[in-house]
Design a protein around this motif. Sequence first.
Motif, short mmCIF file in Angstrom:
data_model
loop_
_atom_site.label_atom_id
_atom_site.label_comp_id
_atom_site.label_asym_id
_atom_site.label_seq_id
_atom_site.Cartn_x
_atom_site.Cartn_y
_atom_site.Cartn_z
N ALA A 100 0.96 -1.31 0.03
CA ALA A 100 -0.15 -0.15 -0.06
C ALA A 100 0.89 1.24 -0.04
O ALA A 100 0.58 2.18 -0.80
CB ALA A 100 -0.93 0.08 1.11
N HIS A 101 2.05 1.36 0.72
CA HIS A 101 3.09 2.38 0.80
C HIS A 101 3.49 2.62 -0.61
O HIS A 101 3.48 3.64 -1.07
CB HIS A 101 3.94 2.19 1.80
N GLY A 102 3.82 1.51 -1.32
CA GLY A 102 4.53 1.51 -2.52
C GLY A 102 3.49 2.04 -3.61
O GLY A 102 4.02 2.99 -4.09
N ASN A 103 2.47 1.54 -3.68
CA ASN A 103 1.30 1.81 -4.66
C ASN A 103 0.97 3.34 -4.46
O ASN A 103 0.61 4.19 -5.45
CB ASN A 103 0.16 1.25 -4.91
N GLY A 142 2.76 5.68 -2.93
CA GLY A 142 3.79 6.43 -3.68
C GLY A 142 3.89 6.88 -5.19
O GLY A 142 4.16 7.96 -5.65
N ILE A 143 3.62 5.79 -5.84
CA ILE A 143 3.59 5.92 -7.23
C ILE A 143 2.31 6.67 -7.72
O ILE A 143 2.33 7.35 -8.56
CB ILE A 143 3.26 4.43 -7.90
N ALA A 144 1.01 6.67 -6.95
CA ALA A 144 -0.05 7.53 -7.27
C ALA A 144 0.32 9.06 -6.98
O ALA A 144 -0.17 9.82 -7.79
CB ALA A 144 -1.21 6.97 -6.37
N LEU A 145 0.93 9.20 -5.87
CA LEU A 145 1.19 10.42 -5.56
C LEU A 145 2.19 11.05 -6.42
O LEU A 145 2.19 12.26 -6.79
CB LEU A 145 2.06 10.54 -4.16
N PHE A 146 3.12 10.38 -6.92
CA PHE A 146 4.05 10.91 -7.89
C PHE A 146 3.54 11.19 -9.39
O PHE A 146 3.76 12.25 -9.81
CB PHE A 146 5.22 9.81 -8.14
N THR A 147 2.52 10.45 -9.80
CA THR A 147 1.63 10.65 -10.89
C THR A 147 0.98 12.03 -10.56
O THR A 147 0.62 12.82 -11.69
CB THR A 147 0.69 9.53 -11.14
N ALA A 148 0.50 12.20 -9.33
CA ALA A 148 -0.20 13.48 -8.97
C ALA A 148 0.68 14.57 -9.02
O ALA A 148 0.40 15.56 -8.69
CB ALA A 148 -1.21 13.20 -7.93
N LYS A 158 3.07 15.10 -6.76
CA LYS A 158 3.57 15.16 -5.41
C LYS A 158 4.79 14.33 -5.02
O LYS A 158 4.71 13.27 -4.44
CB LYS A 158 2.41 14.83 -4.29
N ARG A 159 6.01 14.95 -5.64
CA ARG A 159 7.14 14.02 -5.73
C ARG A 159 7.92 13.49 -4.19
O ARG A 159 8.08 12.44 -3.95
CB ARG A 159 8.14 14.56 -6.40
N GLU A 160 7.67 14.66 -3.17
CA GLU A 160 8.32 14.50 -2.19
C GLU A 160 7.66 13.45 -1.28
O GLU A 160 8.04 12.32 -0.75
CB GLU A 160 8.67 15.88 -1.37
N ASP A 161 6.29 13.62 -1.32
CA ASP A 161 5.43 12.55 -0.58
C ASP A 161 5.59 11.16 -1.10
O ASP A 161 5.55 10.25 -0.52
CB ASP A 161 3.87 13.15 -0.61
N ALA A 162 5.65 11.30 -2.52
CA ALA A 162 5.77 9.91 -3.21
C ALA A 162 7.29 9.04 -2.52
O ALA A 162 7.08 7.98 -2.24
CB ALA A 162 6.06 10.14 -4.61
N VAL A 163 8.23 9.88 -2.45
CA VAL A 163 9.33 9.42 -2.12
C VAL A 163 9.22 8.72 -0.80
O VAL A 163 9.94 7.75 -0.51
CB VAL A 163 10.51 10.22 -2.39
N ASP A 164 8.58 9.62 0.22
CA ASP A 164 8.54 9.10 1.44
C ASP A 164 7.80 7.81 1.49
O ASP A 164 8.11 6.98 2.39
CB ASP A 164 7.62 10.33 2.25
N GLN A 165 6.49 7.75 0.73
CA GLN A 165 5.85 6.40 0.83
C GLN A 165 6.55 5.25 0.45
O GLN A 165 6.74 4.13 0.93
CB GLN A 165 4.63 6.65 0.05
#
Length: 708
Positions: free
Chosen positions: A554-557, A559-565, A567-574
């Motif tokens: 769930a954290h990994g996916n 992160g991918i969804a946040l990156f698509t949106a 939100k790069r820093e939040d994506a990396v954190d997840q």
Amino acid sequence: MSKRKRQRRGSKTVSETGSAAAPAPHWQPRVAAALAAICLLAFLAYLPAMSCGMLWDDDAHITKHELRSSEGLYRIWFELGATQQYYPLLHTAFWVEHKLWGDSMVGYHIANLTLHLAAMCLVFLVVKRLKIPGALLAAAVFALHPVYVESVAWITEQKNTLSAIFYLGALLVYLKFDESRRRAPYLAALVLYALALLSKTAVLTLPAAILVIFWWQRGTLSWRHDVLPLLPFFMLGGALGAVTAYVEWHIVGATGDAFRLSLVARLLVAGRAIWFYLGKLIWPVDFIFSYPRWRLDPSNWWQWLFPVAALATTVALWLARRRWRTPLAGWLFFVGTLLPVLGFLNVYLFLFSYVADHFQYLASLGVIVPAAAFLTLGVGRLPARDRWIGRTALVALVGVLSLLTWQQCQTYSDVPTLYQVTIDRNPDCWMAHNNLGKYLIDAGKNQEALDHFNASLRLKSDYPEAHNNRGVALTGLGRYDAAVEEFEETFRLEHHGIEPQNSGERSSRSRQAQDDDAKVHVNFGIALKHLGRIQEAIEEQRAALRIQPDLAEAHGNLGIALFTAGKREDAVDQLRAAVKLKPELADAHSNLGSVLLLSGRYAEAVRELELSLALKPNVALVENSLGEALRLSGRPSEALAQYQSALRLGFENPEIHYQLALCYANLNQPAKAILSAERALELAQSAGNSTIAQEIEAWLSTHRSGAE
């Protein structure tokens, strides 16, 4: 002197044949050699199953990453729900085994076989101490009967082999206590019994089995001498049995319509199961990993034949007890040891079948030991000149059992073979279709997997897990709209009849059901992301984390969804959270590396992509990404090697050839650079990718003129 005093004189007991109970058996070289030969034969017979991977719920028993630390070991013992069942000694053994050989399935299989053979030696010792003839034959049959293949070849059933060690050890030591009445062996037996219960609570019948043995030896039981010392055993078994019942209900999920059986239905199950298990011991063929689930109908007169026959057998043996107690004692041991799995208590496996080979692992001794004694005595009564014929027949019997075990182990040679054989022998086994489909998804065979999920749902249309898995297969095939429908149907079935709950209120559903919900949210979110419904995808992943905060997927996916949106820093954190939770998950590292690469953090990307390839080598897409990260980090020669590796693995597209051209240019090899760029242009034009084609043409124009 009274009969009771004659029986107990000198702290000895009198067997049915009138001989005193034996002291600890002497390990003669001939006996040791015979047991070693049995072990060797068993190793050869079980060899085909040693290569099998994880079956069904093995992944829930082999120690999860979050439990592999010392803190995890503490949780195994003191947190209900940390493991699938509260068998802390079993899971401690798995914890230690993972420290020894990690994820190597061979190590677990060898450990399980070793425990089984150690239990075989204890069977020999117990039978020898009781002065029952045929101890070696009983041990050989226990080691080599094919009914035990499921317990030995299925890693999860280490609960059987481990608990048997302590069960038989407790029995052996308690027999010593009965002779001496000393405190030390009594306490040792109680401790061993507790360890057996902490490995698998189905062994709680041991004190009742001891009473059966004493009755067989003496013909009567004394409250003070026989029953009273066993009361702490009964109390301990009852307490831990209640814990297991709670776990089965609230954590494993043995609830729902499939488990709501009337007392009449449970009697039908029990009666039929007794004869089923006895039949498999006497005629050891046609074993199935999951047997057909019986349709119970009290109005069918023939279904009553089984419990009536069981009752009649008990009465007949009771009436014959004064002439020969052995058959009744063996029958009581057999049926009594089976009691926890005869249908009177809910066991999760009953959702699929009311019987399983591993349920009679210890109970079968009630049949095997008397049968071995009968056969051995029969051979001994033959004329001296003919005894070799009888002994040869017994050796042949062991040989036949060995061949049957070897043959049965063939079905455990690998996961798809086991499930396909199960389907062939039990075509209505919707569970096997579903599990085979899951294996095929992991192998990247989504269409074949989809066929099995469809078959599973034809047999059981309200099977939530199969709907979820069908959604995963459809996602893998790019049919995202259809996948979304499957996940919605999964939620509808899982929550059917459950009232909505207030925020923060704990669900009444089992822990397993809640964990399943979390995984469906993850899969649902992946499909929504592919459909471009990014915000909904983010919400699904967050819903999964509200249920199971340590779910790495769930954290990994998320992160991918946040990156698509964006939100790069939040994506990396997840994505970092996913890697921390499951550092052995190659995909988590590759996803983090890809996001870091696209974020311009090249050195960090290189580190994560290298870790991914170390865990899962020869993945072309990751090789290509690592090449790009190395090139952008100013390491063109290393990047070149990665690109070439990706090409060898069949990863050929315009981008990789263009990246090769850039590497060759950086390495001052203009001829090779131009050749790679020309190949990239050819592929781009062939694919109709005008954007990359124009970029390559511009690069070629510049570098061709420079080369000239």
